[in-house]
Scaffold this motif. Sequence first.
Motif, PDB file in Angstrom:
ATOM      1  N   PHE A 141       0.803  -1.231   0.000  1.00 22.49           N
ATOM      2  CA  PHE A 141       0.000   0.000   0.000  1.00 22.49           C
ATOM      3  C   PHE A 141       0.836   1.281   0.000  1.00 22.49           C
ATOM      4  O   PHE A 141       0.299   2.379   0.080  1.00 22.49           O
ATOM      5  CB  PHE A 141      -0.964  -0.013   1.189  1.00 22.49           C
ATOM      6  N   GLY A 142       2.167   1.136  -0.091  1.00 23.23           N
ATOM      7  CA  GLY A 142       3.028   2.292  -0.310  1.00 23.23           C
ATOM      8  C   GLY A 142       3.306   3.152   0.907  1.00 23.23           C
ATOM      9  O   GLY A 142       3.280   4.388   0.806  1.00 23.23           O
ATOM     10  N   PHE A 143       3.591   2.546   2.039  1.00 23.11           N
ATOM     11  CA  PHE A 143       3.895   3.312   3.254  1.00 23.11           C
ATOM     12  C   PHE A 143       5.317   3.000   3.732  1.00 23.11           C
ATOM     13  O   PHE A 143       5.806   1.883   3.576  1.00 23.11           O
ATOM     14  CB  PHE A 143       2.906   2.977   4.378  1.00 23.11           C
ATOM     15  N   ASP A 144       5.958   4.004   4.340  1.00 24.60           N
ATOM     16  CA  ASP A 144       7.289   3.821   4.922  1.00 24.60           C
ATOM     17  C   ASP A 144       7.176   3.229   6.316  1.00 24.60           C
ATOM     18  O   ASP A 144       6.139   3.370   6.993  1.00 24.60           O
ATOM     19  CB  ASP A 144       8.031   5.157   5.012  1.00 24.60           C
ATOM     20  N   GLU A 145       8.238   2.584   6.753  1.00 23.97           N
ATOM     21  CA  GLU A 145       8.273   2.077   8.118  1.00 23.97           C
ATOM     22  C   GLU A 145       8.254   3.245   9.106  1.00 23.97           C
ATOM     23  O   GLU A 145       8.858   4.293   8.849  1.00 23.97           O
ATOM     24  CB  GLU A 145       9.544   1.255   8.359  1.00 23.97           C
ATOM     25  N   PRO A 146       7.590   3.099  10.234  1.00 33.12           N
ATOM     26  CA  PRO A 146       7.623   4.164  11.260  1.00 33.12           C
ATOM     27  C   PRO A 146       9.042   4.356  11.799  1.00 33.12           C
ATOM     28  O   PRO A 146       9.896   3.476  11.680  1.00 33.12           O
ATOM     29  CB  PRO A 146       6.690   3.624  12.355  1.00 33.12           C
ATOM     30  N   LEU A 147       9.257   5.494  12.402  1.00 36.29           N
ATOM     31  CA  LEU A 147      10.540   5.797  13.042  1.00 36.29           C
ATOM     32  C   LEU A 147      10.816   4.787  14.152  1.00 36.29           C
ATOM     33  O   LEU A 147       9.952   4.522  14.982  1.00 36.29           O
ATOM     34  CB  LEU A 147      10.486   7.212  13.629  1.00 36.29           C
ATOM     35  N   ASN A 148      12.023   4.237  14.165  1.00 33.40           N
ATOM     36  CA  ASN A 148      12.397   3.282  15.214  1.00 33.40           C
ATOM     37  C   ASN A 148      12.952   4.046  16.415  1.00 33.40           C
ATOM     38  O   ASN A 148      13.936   4.774  16.295  1.00 33.40           O
ATOM     39  CB  ASN A 148      13.448   2.300  14.690  1.00 33.40           C
ATOM     40  N   MET A 149      12.331   3.915  17.565  1.00 32.61           N
ATOM     41  CA  MET A 149      12.749   4.643  18.762  1.00 32.61           C
ATOM     42  C   MET A 149      13.225   3.658  19.823  1.00 32.61           C
ATOM     43  O   MET A 149      12.836   2.496  19.830  1.00 32.61           O
ATOM     44  CB  MET A 149      11.609   5.500  19.308  1.00 32.61           C
ATOM     45  N   PHE A 150      14.052   4.165  20.740  1.00 36.74           N
ATOM     46  CA  PHE A 150      14.627   3.309  21.768  1.00 36.74           C
ATOM     47  C   PHE A 150      14.370   3.835  23.178  1.00 36.74           C
ATOM     48  O   PHE A 150      14.346   3.060  24.126  1.00 36.74           O
ATOM     49  CB  PHE A 150      16.135   3.159  21.550  1.00 36.74           C
ATOM     50  N   SER A 151      14.216   5.134  23.314  1.00 35.94           N
ATOM     51  CA  SER A 151      14.075   5.712  24.647  1.00 35.94           C
ATOM     52  C   SER A 151      13.204   6.959  24.582  1.00 35.94           C
ATOM     53  O   SER A 151      13.177   7.669  23.577  1.00 35.94           O
ATOM     54  CB  SER A 151      15.449   6.083  25.216  1.00 35.94           C
ATOM     55  N   ALA A 152      12.487   7.196  25.692  1.00 35.84           N
ATOM     56  CA  ALA A 152      11.654   8.397  25.788  1.00 35.84           C
ATOM     57  C   ALA A 152      12.443   9.603  26.274  1.00 35.84           C
ATOM     58  O   ALA A 152      11.920  10.718  26.317  1.00 35.84           O
ATOM     59  CB  ALA A 152      10.484   8.140  26.733  1.00 35.84           C
ATOM     60  N   LYS A 153      13.701   9.380  26.628  1.00 41.07           N
ATOM     61  CA  LYS A 153      14.507  10.493  27.120  1.00 41.07           C
ATOM     62  C   LYS A 153      14.764  11.513  26.014  1.00 41.07           C
ATOM     63  O   LYS A 153      14.923  11.153  24.839  1.00 41.07           O
ATOM     64  CB  LYS A 153      15.844   9.983  27.659  1.00 41.07           C
ATOM     65  N   THR A 154      14.828  12.766  26.395  1.00 40.75           N
ATOM     66  CA  THR A 154      15.150  13.835  25.457  1.00 40.75           C
ATOM     67  C   THR A 154      16.665  13.928  25.317  1.00 40.75           C
ATOM     68  O   THR A 154      17.390  13.923  26.312  1.00 40.75           O
ATOM     69  CB  THR A 154      14.592  15.180  25.958  1.00 40.75           C
ATOM     70  N   ILE A 155      17.140  13.993  24.084  1.00 42.68           N
ATOM     71  CA  ILE A 155      18.572  14.150  23.850  1.00 42.68           C
ATOM     72  C   ILE A 155      18.872  15.602  23.495  1.00 42.68           C
ATOM     73  O   ILE A 155      17.968  16.363  23.118  1.00 42.68           O
ATOM     74  CB  ILE A 155      19.081  13.200  22.749  1.00 42.68           C
ATOM     75  N   LEU A 156      20.128  15.987  23.606  1.00 38.99           N
ATOM     76  CA  LEU A 156      20.499  17.393  23.422  1.00 38.99           C
ATOM     77  C   LEU A 156      20.197  17.892  22.016  1.00 38.99           C
ATOM     78  O   LEU A 156      19.912  19.075  21.815  1.00 38.99           O
ATOM     79  CB  LEU A 156      21.984  17.590  23.742  1.00 38.99           C
ATOM     80  N   LYS A 157      20.254  16.997  21.038  1.00 34.24           N
ATOM     81  CA  LYS A 157      19.938  17.382  19.658  1.00 34.24           C
ATOM     82  C   LYS A 157      18.521  17.934  19.545  1.00 34.24           C
ATOM     83  O   LYS A 157      18.227  18.756  18.671  1.00 34.24           O
ATOM     84  CB  LYS A 157      20.110  16.172  18.748  1.00 34.24           C
ATOM     85  N   GLU A 158      17.641  17.513  20.453  1.00 30.28           N
ATOM     86  CA  GLU A 158      16.235  17.904  20.389  1.00 30.28           C
ATOM     87  C   GLU A 158      15.942  19.183  21.166  1.00 30.28           C
ATOM     88  O   GLU A 158      14.812  19.673  21.145  1.00 30.28           O
ATOM     89  CB  GLU A 158      15.370  16.758  20.921  1.00 30.28           C
ATOM     90  N   GLY A 215       9.261  10.852  29.630  1.00 35.71           N
ATOM     91  CA  GLY A 215       8.409  11.465  28.621  1.00 35.71           C
ATOM     92  C   GLY A 215       7.048  11.793  29.211  1.00 35.71           C
ATOM     93  O   GLY A 215       6.825  11.722  30.424  1.00 35.71           O
ATOM     94  N   GLU A 216       6.106  12.150  28.347  1.00 36.87           N
ATOM     95  CA  GLU A 216       4.756  12.500  28.789  1.00 36.87           C
ATOM     96  C   GLU A 216       3.741  11.768  27.911  1.00 36.87           C
ATOM     97  O   GLU A 216       3.694  11.973  26.696  1.00 36.87           O
ATOM     98  CB  GLU A 216       4.533  14.016  28.684  1.00 36.87           C
ATOM     99  N   VAL A 217       2.955  10.904  28.516  1.00 36.78           N
ATOM    100  CA  VAL A 217       1.890  10.204  27.791  1.00 36.78           C
ATOM    101  C   VAL A 217       0.662  11.107  27.779  1.00 36.78           C
ATOM    102  O   VAL A 217       0.174  11.518  28.833  1.00 36.78           O
ATOM    103  CB  VAL A 217       1.555   8.857  28.460  1.00 36.78           C
TER     104      VAL A 217
END
Length: 542
Positions: free
Chosen positions: A54-71, A320-322
């Motif tokens: 159906f032509g969709f990309d894989e979702p972003l693969n995440m590992f942690s809810a922690k915020t990194i400095l890049k963000e 993180g925040e749910v």
Amino acid sequence: MKDQVYIIGHKNPDTDSIVSAIAYAALKKAMGIDAVAARLGGVNSESEYLLKRFGFDEPLNMFSAKTILKELDLDKPYLVSKELTIKEALELMLKDTAHRSIYVADSERHLEGIVAIDDLTALWTFDDQKLKEMVASATLDSIVKTLDAEVILDGRYFSDGTIDFFPNYESKINKHSIVIVGNTPEIQRRCLDEKIALLVIVGESWVDDHTLKKAKDKNIPIIATRLSPLAVSQLIYQAPIVGTIMTPKEKIMSFSTRDTVDEAQARMSSSHFSSHPVLNHTGQIVGSLGRHHLLDYDKKRFILVDHNEMSQSINDIEYGEVVEVVDHHRFGGLETSGPINITTMQVGATCTIIALKYKENNITIPKDMAGLLLGGILADTLAFKSPTTTDLDYAIAKDLERISGVMAEELYEGLVESGESLLDKRNIEIVYNDFKEFDISGLKVGISQTTCKSADEFKQVKDKMVIYLSELCMMNKYDILVVMFTMASGSGSYFLCDGLKKETFLKAMTGIIDEDGYAPEVVSRKKQVLPRIVEVLERKER
């Protein structure tokens, strides 16, 4: 990142989890919300088949809810060359008092050192020897620049850092010193005879021919400035370059864009600098991190789909925040810092709920998205053979068939054919491709479900899986570890179990599993296995 929200399924995601994240993120975007579909692990072969079809990309693969400095919204770094004079550095920092440090970098933005405002103002506290060493490091170019001077005569410059201010006819004049004089030719020539390093004339730029010839013969440079004597006596000490006073990179606390906020907080607590450089993976300076960034930042926001238990969710979820949950499973210990939106229904697939949400918000489901959602429902209900299937699942699936132009029976055949044989999978893939962990009455319970194409396939992997499950229980301390080998036809499941409390599982399934480990018509972990284990354990507690 402030308004962004990640829509994420459970660990070791099945097809319902992957599709729900993609479809709900698309719905949120259509509603004007910055949503990102995410996953917690690899994409299984069924999901790959649907995404490709159906032509969709894989979702972003995440590992942690922690915020990194890049963000984080880091400050723009002030980058300077080590050839910058102290005067120029002071002017730069006084112009923008918010920046208390500047970073010394090469032409490719690689860190060489750091200069804090305290390093610059400390000049006024240096003793004579320290000041002499500082001035000795200044170049002729940096002195000219600092004193806004004109070069009258170039020459060989070498100074030991001694400065003689406005000598008279009897003053001692030091060899290799910088001599600051007025426009008195006789004193100027006397200084030249003492083999000084540099003659600085204050007030006028005129030099008589006799003095000029003597300086040329001795190869001593002469410069002239129109600054006042007081200004020259102060600024001459600001002529050295920052490379001489900077803290070198080896002694600097720098951070990576991949460092987490809590890691940075722990390290910065022992630093006397107010800001620190943040480097990317190639070592280039990309930002400046201050303590204020770590005290007030936006946590990552999450919408949980197809799960709600913390043990099944992203690592470090407490950082993180749910903000929302959309699920069709039991609720098990979800804790949030505030009220959130929760949608839970007794249906066979989370994809059914997501399709309903499109309708509730009057947003048309695109044709390809309808096919994807239909596939998610079929995968989670085993083409409606699972006892979790409801009339609503049927009705939504029929509607998705109409929108997508795809028949459910044909799509499910494709899903079954796309599934890998157990013989081609590693042990870890068989167990963890669709694995859920539960805390039940204080016991650590893991239940895996994998698709099995035939009884013969199960028998061929059984012996190696029995050994592997025993090893997993010892390593990960599972009290009960169960693997369901569910037939692709939906006719039932084979079971393997291990763990110190495995008799609890066997008791729960008494009369259901035959001597070969097969349970006819048992295909739902959620409805036919987990509740039986919970019932037995709760009965023991009473």
